[in-house]
Write an enzyme that holds these catalytic residues in place. Structure first.
Site, PDB file in Angstrom:
ATOM      1  N   HIS A   1       0.842  -1.210   0.000  1.00 36.68           N
ATOM      2  CA  HIS A   1       0.000   0.000   0.000  1.00 36.68           C
ATOM      3  C   HIS A   1       0.877   1.259   0.000  1.00 36.68           C
ATOM      4  CE1 HIS A   1      -3.174  -2.600   2.226  1.00 36.68           C
ATOM      5  NE2 HIS A   1      -3.642  -2.377   1.009  1.00 36.68           N
TER       6      HIS A   1
ATOM      7  N   LYS B   1     -16.531  -8.948   9.708  1.00 41.93           N
ATOM      8  CA  LYS B   1     -16.781  -9.760  10.899  1.00 41.93           C
ATOM      9  C   LYS B   1     -15.586  -9.857  11.842  1.00 41.93           C
ATOM     10  CE  LYS B   1     -19.040 -12.448   8.101  1.00 41.93           C
ATOM     11  NZ  LYS B   1     -18.541 -13.504   7.323  1.00 41.93           N
TER      12      LYS B   1
ATOM     13  N   ARG C   1      -1.747  -6.006  -8.557  1.00 46.17           N
ATOM     14  CA  ARG C   1      -0.493  -6.740  -8.330  1.00 46.17           C
ATOM     15  C   ARG C   1      -0.267  -7.794  -9.396  1.00 46.17           C
ATOM     16  NH1 ARG C   1      -2.705  -8.179  -2.535  1.00 46.17           N
ATOM     17  NH2 ARG C   1      -4.435  -8.391  -3.988  1.00 46.17           N
TER      18      ARG C   1
ATOM     19  N   SER D   1      -3.102  -7.749   2.683  1.00 44.43           N
ATOM     20  CA  SER D   1      -3.483  -7.572   4.094  1.00 44.43           C
ATOM     21  C   SER D   1      -4.047  -8.874   4.652  1.00 44.43           C
ATOM     22  CB  SER D   1      -4.542  -6.477   4.221  1.00 44.43           C
ATOM     23  OG  SER D   1      -3.994  -5.235   3.889  1.00 44.43           O
TER      24      SER D   1
END
Ligand code: PNS
Length: 160
Positions: A19, A43, A92, A130
């Site tokens: 990022h 969640k 990517r 991530s």
């Protein structure tokens, strides 16, 4: 001359070096770059939205034209509200392309005045996400070189 404001939206749970690489490229290309964290109802997040924002603010401090904000609802509505002309997304690998193309075209259908611009992060980060960082973090694996130092420290503090 018209100044170009770009929005770099995402979940950033957590911000990775991939990022940051894209933020650095975006900050060079656009007059102003807003890193916009989605206020979603995921969640099982690793970090809360305020924690993500705080870390992003810290790691983007070197760039005077970069701002960190939070948004909810439709991205194009937020972009309109900010008077942005560009949505910045990173690609990517080919596997990212299909989803990104679909989102970009849907966003363009909803708001034809806003362009999506894709940039490629350094190939060093082509495998980094991530989601994998969260998984490695939860399993106590090494994260050095994958996330900024302060994120690594926050993760260590969280999982120990
Ligand atoms: O980092 P991510 O999770 O890949 O980012 C996805 C994000 C935040 C860019 C996307 O989910 C989004 O724009 N959400 C806001 C809701 C929205 O506008 N949905 C319609 C997309 S066509």
């Amino acid at each position: 001359m018209k100044l170009v404001l770009a929005i770099y939206p995402g979940s950033f749970d957590p911000v990775t070096n991939g990022h940051l690489d894209l933020i650095e490229r975006g900050a060079k290309l656009f007059d102003r770059l807003v890193v916009a964290v989605l206020q979603n109802l995921e969640k099982d997040p690793l970090f809360t939205v305020p924690e993500r924002v705080e870390m992003l603010r810290e790691v983007t401090r070197p760039w005077a034209n970069v701002e960190v904000d939070v948004f909810g609802g439709l991205l194009v509505e937020y972009a309109r509200h900010r008077n942005a002309q560009v949505l910045l997304r990173g690609i990517r690998a080919i596997s990212d392309y299909e989803y990104e193309l679909q989102m970009a075209l849907m966003n363009r259908k909803m708001e034809p005045r806003i362009e999506t611009v894709f940039m490629m992060p350094s190939e060093t980060y082509s495998y980094l996400s991530s989601r994998l960082v969260r998984e490695i973090a939860r399993l106590g694996g090494p994260l050095h070189g994958l996330v900024p130092q302060i994120v690594e420290e926050r993760i260590r503090a969280k999982v120990t």
